[in-house]
Design an enzyme around this catalytic site. Structure first.
Site, PDB file in Angstrom:
ATOM      1  N   GLY A   1       0.598  -0.996  -0.282  1.00  0.00           N
ATOM      2  CA  GLY A   1      -0.143   0.234   0.229  1.00  0.00           C
ATOM      3  C   GLY A   1       0.763   1.331  -0.305  1.00  0.00           C
ATOM      4  O   GLY A   1       0.327   2.030  -0.910  1.00  0.00           O
ATOM      5  N   HIS A   2       1.613   1.657   0.596  1.00  0.00           N
ATOM      6  CA  HIS A   2       3.219   2.409   1.073  1.00  0.00           C
ATOM      7  C   HIS A   2       3.314   2.564  -0.399  1.00  0.00           C
ATOM      8  O   HIS A   2       3.841   3.491  -1.280  1.00  0.00           O
ATOM      9  CB  HIS A   2       3.736   1.996   1.798  1.00  0.00           C
ATOM     10  CG  HIS A   2       2.978   1.868   3.335  1.00  0.00           C
ATOM     11  ND1 HIS A   2       2.579   0.600   3.953  1.00  0.00           N
ATOM     12  CD2 HIS A   2       2.839   3.339   4.389  1.00  0.00           C
ATOM     13  CE1 HIS A   2       2.727   0.821   5.397  1.00  0.00           C
ATOM     14  NE2 HIS A   2       2.513   2.582   5.490  1.00  0.00           N
TER      15      HIS A   2
ATOM     16  N   ASP B   1      -8.134   4.569   4.519  1.00  0.00           N
ATOM     17  CA  ASP B   1      -7.746   5.282   5.845  1.00  0.00           C
ATOM     18  C   ASP B   1      -8.766   6.558   5.406  1.00  0.00           C
ATOM     19  O   ASP B   1      -8.136   7.541   4.965  1.00  0.00           O
ATOM     20  CB  ASP B   1      -6.657   5.752   6.655  1.00  0.00           C
ATOM     21  CG  ASP B   1      -5.515   4.615   7.111  1.00  0.00           C
ATOM     22  OD1 ASP B   1      -6.490   4.085   8.060  1.00  0.00           O
ATOM     23  OD2 ASP B   1      -4.835   4.087   6.526  1.00  0.00           O
TER      24      ASP B   1
HETATM   25  O1  PAF Z   1      -1.631   6.627   7.822  1.00  0.00           O
HETATM   26  C1  PAF Z   1      -0.377   6.598   9.009  1.00  0.00           C
HETATM   27  O2  PAF Z   1       0.207   6.039   8.586  1.00  0.00           O
HETATM   28  C2  PAF Z   1      -0.424   7.615   9.645  1.00  0.00           C
HETATM   29  O3  PAF Z   1      -1.843   7.621  10.717  1.00  0.00           O
HETATM   30  C3  PAF Z   1       0.510   9.174   9.588  1.00  0.00           C
HETATM   31  C4  PAF Z   1      -0.815   9.796   8.078  1.00  0.00           C
HETATM   32  C5  PAF Z   1       1.369   8.999   8.485  1.00  0.00           C
HETATM   33  C6  PAF Z   1       0.637   9.996  10.471  1.00  0.00           C
HETATM   34  O4  PAF Z   1       1.219   9.527  11.613  1.00  0.00           O
END
Ligand code: PAF
Length: 284
Positions: free
Chosen positions: A37-38, A151
């Site tokens: 996902g990242h 999210d």
């Molecule tokens: O989605 C996440 O991993 C976290 O909520 C974020 C946006 C990096 C903020 O700490």
């Protein structure tokens, strides 16, 4: 070459040099434990910007008492390998004291959007997210920042704060990446045991059923929420937190579905809380 830095001055120097070269800066904020996902966010940033920054920071202010802050996976070496492989230009992995020095007293809150869906079960969570993201935006000053649709409430809150505070950047919400059986990728999936993992597909399956019902003409959010709740509560080990069908813009309930609609669920398996959603465009 991927550079790793931990101080604000180092980020600002590196980003300043990139800007001097007329490169557009993209930011992918993460808490590490990077997964596909990242990677999809990093790839979106690489496609659109010339200098990609990934922040890795397990943000203490977004975890409530009793949540998984201390056991949240911290896998910096693996994360760095992924960033190198994906051609990330800069990784910013600050210490907690760098982000929150002892005299830190300012928090950002996005009222209304933070008070629904995950808000009641995770008091203070979105205040922590909004605060750290706002700080990261000010430190890195990206032209574009990338967040995952999984999210969705978080992404919507960040869009709102960018607009409300006139921050000069664009927010991209990128599609959820899923396992072959539909489970949305999450750093928390690794907490699930084998049985919980196989039952966790109920989130995706029930969301798809609601999508199909809407495509067939169902417009009553209450009937759809009831369907989601029944499917989830009938699943062994699943404890329903919420199953909601709401406006994707305001996150408020609608008497009848119309426009951009968010179908969102949160379910606990043991100590692991999973969330997922689908976005639907609903005509009359
Ligand atoms: O989605 C996440 O991993 C976290 O909520 C974020 C946006 C990096 C903020 O700490």
């Amino acid at each position: 070459m991927t550079a790793l830095v931990s101080t604000i001055a180092e980020v600002q120097q590196a980003v300043g040099r990139a800007r001097d070269r007329n490169l557009k800066v993209g930011l992918v904020p993460t808490m590490g434990a990077l997964h596909a996902g990242h990677v999809s966010l990093i790839r979106a940033a690489r496609a659109e910007t010339g200098f990609v920054v990934v922040s890795i920071f397990v943000n203490p202010t977004q975890f409530g008492p009793g949540e998984d802050f201390s056991r949240y996976p911290r896998t910096l070496e693996v994360d760095l390998d992924i960033c190198r492989r994906e051609g990330v230009d800069l990784v910013f992995a600050p210490a907690a004291e760098t982000v929150y020095p002892a005299d830190f007293h300012t928090y950002v809150e996005v009222h209304e959007l933070q008070d629904v869906l995950c808000g009641p079960s995770r008091p203070g969570h979105f205040r922590g997210v909004a605060t750290v993201v706002c700080k990261l935006f000010n430190i890195v000053q990206p032209a574009v920042a990338y967040f995952g649709q999984k999210d969705f409430q978080q992404a919507r809150i960040i869009q709102q704060l960018v607009g409300d505070l006139n921050l000069p950047l664009e927010v991209r919400i990128c599609p959820t990446i899923r396992e072959a059986d539909g489970l949305a990728l999450s750093s928390r999936n690794r907490y699930l045991n084998g049985e919980q993992r196989s039952h966790a597909t109920v989130l995706y399956r029930s969301l798809q059923e609601v999508k199909a019902a809407v495509e067939k003409g169902e417009r009553d959010p209450v009937a759809l929420q009831r369907h989601l709740a029944e499917r989830i509560t009938a699943t062994p080990g699943a404890i329903l937190d919420y199953a909601e069908v709401r406006s994707a813009e305001t996150l408020r309930t609608q008497p009848r579905l119309q426009g951009d609609v968010l179908v969102a669920v949160a379910v606990k398996f043991g100590g692991t809380r999973l969330i997922d959603n689908v976005l639907l465009q609903v005509g009359d």
